[in-house]
Design a protein around this motif. Structure first.
Motif, PDB file in Angstrom:
ATOM      1  N   MET B   1      25.374  15.888  46.953  1.00  0.00           N
ATOM      2  CA  MET B   1      25.322  17.041  47.855  1.00  0.00           C
ATOM      3  C   MET B   1      25.842  16.646  49.234  1.00  0.00           C
ATOM      4  O   MET B   1      25.300  15.768  49.891  1.00  0.00           O
ATOM      5  CB  MET B   1      23.873  17.486  47.955  1.00  0.00           C
ATOM      6  N   SER B   2      26.903  17.312  49.680  1.00  0.00           N
ATOM      7  CA  SER B   2      27.458  16.964  50.988  1.00  0.00           C
ATOM      8  C   SER B   2      26.698  17.700  52.079  1.00  0.00           C
ATOM      9  O   SER B   2      26.070  18.723  51.848  1.00  0.00           O
ATOM     10  CB  SER B   2      28.937  17.346  51.040  1.00  0.00           C
ATOM     11  N   PRO B   4      25.966  20.122  54.924  1.00  0.00           N
ATOM     12  CA  PRO B   4      26.597  21.419  55.173  1.00  0.00           C
ATOM     13  C   PRO B   4      27.307  21.436  56.523  1.00  0.00           C
ATOM     14  O   PRO B   4      26.880  20.766  57.465  1.00  0.00           O
ATOM     15  CB  PRO B   4      25.427  22.401  55.153  1.00  0.00           C
ATOM     16  N   SER B   5      28.378  22.197  56.619  1.00  0.00           N
ATOM     17  CA  SER B   5      29.123  22.281  57.873  1.00  0.00           C
ATOM     18  C   SER B   5      29.752  23.661  58.004  1.00  0.00           C
ATOM     19  O   SER B   5      29.715  24.461  57.080  1.00  0.00           O
ATOM     20  CB  SER B   5      30.209  21.210  57.898  1.00  0.00           C
ATOM     21  N   LEU B   6      30.319  23.910  59.186  1.00  0.00           N
ATOM     22  CA  LEU B   6      30.978  25.180  59.480  1.00  0.00           C
ATOM     23  C   LEU B   6      32.486  25.023  59.378  1.00  0.00           C
ATOM     24  O   LEU B   6      33.012  23.964  59.705  1.00  0.00           O
ATOM     25  CB  LEU B   6      30.673  25.579  60.919  1.00  0.00           C
ATOM     26  N   PRO B   7      33.201  26.059  58.985  1.00  0.00           N
ATOM     27  CA  PRO B   7      34.662  25.974  59.033  1.00  0.00           C
ATOM     28  C   PRO B   7      35.126  25.739  60.472  1.00  0.00           C
ATOM     29  O   PRO B   7      34.516  26.266  61.413  1.00  0.00           O
ATOM     30  CB  PRO B   7      35.128  27.345  58.541  1.00  0.00           C
ATOM     31  N   THR B  10      34.936  28.044  63.972  1.00  0.00           N
ATOM     32  CA  THR B  10      33.946  29.119  63.882  1.00  0.00           C
ATOM     33  C   THR B  10      32.630  28.651  64.483  1.00  0.00           C
ATOM     34  O   THR B  10      32.419  27.449  64.661  1.00  0.00           O
ATOM     35  CB  THR B  10      33.697  29.579  62.436  1.00  0.00           C
ATOM     36  N   ARG B  11      31.751  29.578  64.791  1.00  0.00           N
ATOM     37  CA  ARG B  11      30.518  29.264  65.500  1.00  0.00           C
ATOM     38  C   ARG B  11      29.321  30.018  64.935  1.00  0.00           C
ATOM     39  O   ARG B  11      29.446  31.170  64.547  1.00  0.00           O
ATOM     40  CB  ARG B  11      30.655  29.686  66.982  1.00  0.00           C
ATOM     41  N   ASP B  12      28.163  29.365  64.941  1.00  0.00           N
ATOM     42  CA  ASP B  12      26.893  30.068  64.788  1.00  0.00           C
ATOM     43  C   ASP B  12      26.414  30.449  66.183  1.00  0.00           C
ATOM     44  O   ASP B  12      26.562  29.680  67.131  1.00  0.00           O
ATOM     45  CB  ASP B  12      25.829  29.139  64.178  1.00  0.00           C
ATOM     46  N   PHE B  13      25.790  31.624  66.284  1.00  0.00           N
ATOM     47  CA  PHE B  13      25.187  32.011  67.553  1.00  0.00           C
ATOM     48  C   PHE B  13      23.681  32.112  67.379  1.00  0.00           C
ATOM     49  O   PHE B  13      23.188  32.977  66.664  1.00  0.00           O
ATOM     50  CB  PHE B  13      25.748  33.356  68.035  1.00  0.00           C
ATOM     51  N   ARG B 144      38.625  30.642  65.841  1.00  0.00           N
ATOM     52  CA  ARG B 144      39.290  31.330  64.731  1.00  0.00           C
ATOM     53  C   ARG B 144      38.615  32.656  64.409  1.00  0.00           C
ATOM     54  O   ARG B 144      39.175  33.475  63.701  1.00  0.00           O
ATOM     55  CB  ARG B 144      39.308  30.405  63.513  1.00  0.00           C
TER      56      ARG B 144
END
Lengths: 456, 456
Positions: B1-2, B4-7, B10-13, B144
């Motif tokens: 299991m790698s 987790p990451s974001l593309p 892009t951002r989480d708020f 993006r």
């Protein structure tokens, strides 16, 4: 040039619909905030490995994948071709697609919590109102882009959370004026039923059959249970379970008699009892709770309380649902985060409110006052008055050019503007203006200086 | 299991950022509404033919395309392969991608107007606040996925629209407390300058060179103009144009002297004069307009007034821009719809407000009151009081389980909750509670019946 069109299963929302939808969203958001939930927004795109394998084989197929950019870059073409060959063989390949559109709000939430759990304060209470995308076959009421509206608490096993979420449902629907029943059950009770009738390996069979009760009736459910290998004695026990009725207190007694002798049954009944008692003790209007032991909520990851909301006085599937789960983030390498969450079905809520005509009149008003344009000097004065009204928060427009009365009235009518202010040469001279209520047709002439005191 | 990451890009708020961003969005939306603009929402996905070819060759490459679903369907695979071969040859193919993510809000708006122009009321004033996606190389301040925030009026040539949009800019930034200059120019003036110096075919060269004035200074601009084939006389005329200064009235006189003898020049100056005069005549605080003849706004489709917003007291590119165009929907088969629109750069506005510390304190508060959980009977009473506060609109939480004071204080602190209500066995007995201000540390004991009168 072809006629422009929209992709299948997607929608434009014009002003009236946006306003009504925002009324629903804002009501839900404000109640989430009232209960201490905090907003989260995640990006539309997630990495493929975040989404794939989380929704079952069927789900994987319905995820919208994004073509990697630069396929026109000659260097990358050969790699991409290899990736495509893998897709041809039925395998996914990141050489052609590394990103996909979010399919629900739960997995991105889990990914967020897993990535940030060191910084978050637990219990972490988040809400999220964002669109999701699914390549489902479009049909009436099913879209390829639609909003989900979720609230979850993670990092707490306390049943007070269940009480809170029940109250959130109740408060939201009371604010929206939709009469509802909040159906509650507990997965442990269903598990206990399986234990008692046929063994735990029959849980799936029993759940699937029970789920159909509304549609096919008790006799057909019995037939199906027999076909699925249950004995007549077991089927009769299940029938007795499905026959549970009366007040919530009576129902709890009956279910306890049937499954309370198992560990699961005892715990499930205890948990439901806690929620019901806690809510009964609270002040104010009581949520309309119905203990519904036929409620199953599909075959997903719920492990405790489950919720489903039924709108009364209208033919419509459930307009909300949720439940408790043991492990949100295990899939992303962060184990032992139990939680409970609920969801609102906004498209269906919208349809219910339209059918029952529940949207308040004022939601449908944009511009409140149209100032007529009756000449250069007249419109300059109108503009001046308009700016004063605006600084008092009144939404106004000045018609963009001097033209016939008729055309300006039609503009107001089409835009559903309730008031017109008419200022011609006479009014300009006398420092008055005519305020016309476009709904009733009444009009009065007032001093321009009185305009700020006027009610709109 | 790698992990987790974001593309990329892009951002989480999280909650704080969402609240601050919503403060900006809601301010802009409410001003749009005040000026009679109506909301529109279009889907994230558009058909490829709607988007392709609208943003130039570079733009086409930056559009995120969506892989057609069902590539794992054996029937479709061969077709898809043929489509992929076309992509390999550098051609787009709908066999592999029929849909793409919206790249801006203007083209979807044009598509909407073209599809619905029979039903719309003109002038049609719409605003739209939605994310867009671009496969740009991510870098500081460039994402993006980011929001655009547009207002447009179409179907009107009236310059009152320009006045209104100027006022919208001014009102929004005054509500946000950001001091700004609203830079105005008119494309007709730039066209006239080209006519006067070197002929209309030099417009692009002149515009490109002028656009660099801020960065490279007048001498380098002159050099570049010479390199681009302009004569010294012409370059000196342009330098005189760039040297225009003084009050807006003085600037208008100077520019009129330089280009007013052409049809374009005369009209451009007249239009700017109209806007400036109209605004000067209005009551209240004056927008901070700067006639800036060096303003060019790239090489896009603007044909009249152009806008650009500069924040004062902070180092930042433009935080808004827009202009008038002759034809919104011609590309979609509906000609002759002129309009004018503006846009707000929300990410930059956010950065400016952070840098100047302009976000109001209350925007950053979620939950206002935390009720401590100090036992079963205590927490039931706390719950009861909490429900009363909530029905008065106060955002509250009860700590989810009985635990040490310390832990509950820490929870309040981390969630930035300003008040705690502490109800232990003594308070339970005496029907009181302790209200503690967690910012100042002050606390008072009050009767439980007084709680509803308390200010939070």
């Amino acid at each position: 040039m072809s006629k422009p069109s929209l992709p299948q299963g997607t929608r434009d929302f014009g002003a009236t619909v946006v306003r009504k939808r925002n009324f629903i969203f804002n009501t839900i958001r404000s109640v989430f905030e009232l209960y201490g939930f905090q907003p989260l927004e995640t990006p539309a795109m997630e990495n493929m490995e975040t989404l794939m394998g989380k929704y079952g084989e069927e789900g994987d197929k319905l995820i919208f994948k994004i073509l990697n950019n630069g396929l026109d870059n000659q260097d990358k073409l050969e790699k991409t071709k290899a990736g495509f060959d893998k897709i041809m063989e039925g395998k996914n390949s990141t050489a052609i697609t590394e990103k996909a559109l979010r399919y629900d709000l739960t997995i991105p939430f889990a990914r967020y919590v897993a990535m940030n759990h060191g910084q978050l304060t637990f219990p972490f209470k988040r809400y999220q109102v964002q669109p999701v995308w699914r390549a489902d076959r479009p049909q009436r009421g099913r879209y390829r882009e639609f909003y989900q509206c979720d609230a979850d608490v993670v990092g707490s096993k306390s049943l007070i959370n269940e009480v809170e979420l029940t109250n959130i449902y109740s408060t939201v629907f009371s604010k929206l004026n939709i009469p509802v029943e909040i159906h509650l059950n507990n997965r442990k009770v269903l598990a206990a039923l399986a234990e008692v009738c046929g063994g735990t390996d029959k849980l799936v069979d029993i759940t699937i059959a029970i789920d159909k009760l509304d549609k096919i009736g008790i006799d057909k459910v019995k037939e199906e249970l027999i076909q699925r290998g249950l004995t007549e004695t077991q089927v009769n026990q299940i029938a007795a379970y499905l026959n549970i009725s009366g007040s919530n207190t009576e129902r709890l007694q009956q279910v306890n008699a049937l499954v309370g002798n198992t560990e699961n049954g005892r715990k499930g009944v205890e948990e439901l009892q806690f929620i019901v008692d806690y809510i009964a003790a609270q002040p104010g209007v009581q949520p309309n709770i119905v203990l519904d032991f036929t409620l199953a909520r599909g075959l997903n990851y719920y492990t405790g309380t489950i919720y489903e909301i039924k709108a009364l006085n209208v033919q419509m599937g459930s307009i909300g649902g949720g439940g408790r789960y043991d492990d949100l983030t295990g899939l992303f390498g962060v184990p032992n985060l139990p939680g409970v969450g609920i969801s609102f079905g906004v498209d269906r809520i919208y349809d219910v409110m339209e059918e029952l005509q529940l949207f308040p009149e004022e939601v449908q008003t944009g511009t409140q006052v149209l100032f007529f344009n009756l000449g250069e000097a007249e419109s300059k004065k109108a503009f001046e008055l308009m700016q004063q009204l605006r600084s008092n928060g009144i939404r106004c427009e000045l018609f963009h050019e001097q033209t016939k009365f008729d055309k300006q009235f039609k503009y107001a009518e089409k835009k559903n503007i309730p008031y017109a202010i008419i200022l011609g040469s006479t009014e300009l001279q006398q420092q008055t203006c005519v305020v016309r209520n476009l709904v009733s047709g009444e009009q009065t002439t007032i001093q321009q200086t009185e305009l700020l005191q006027q009610q709109f």
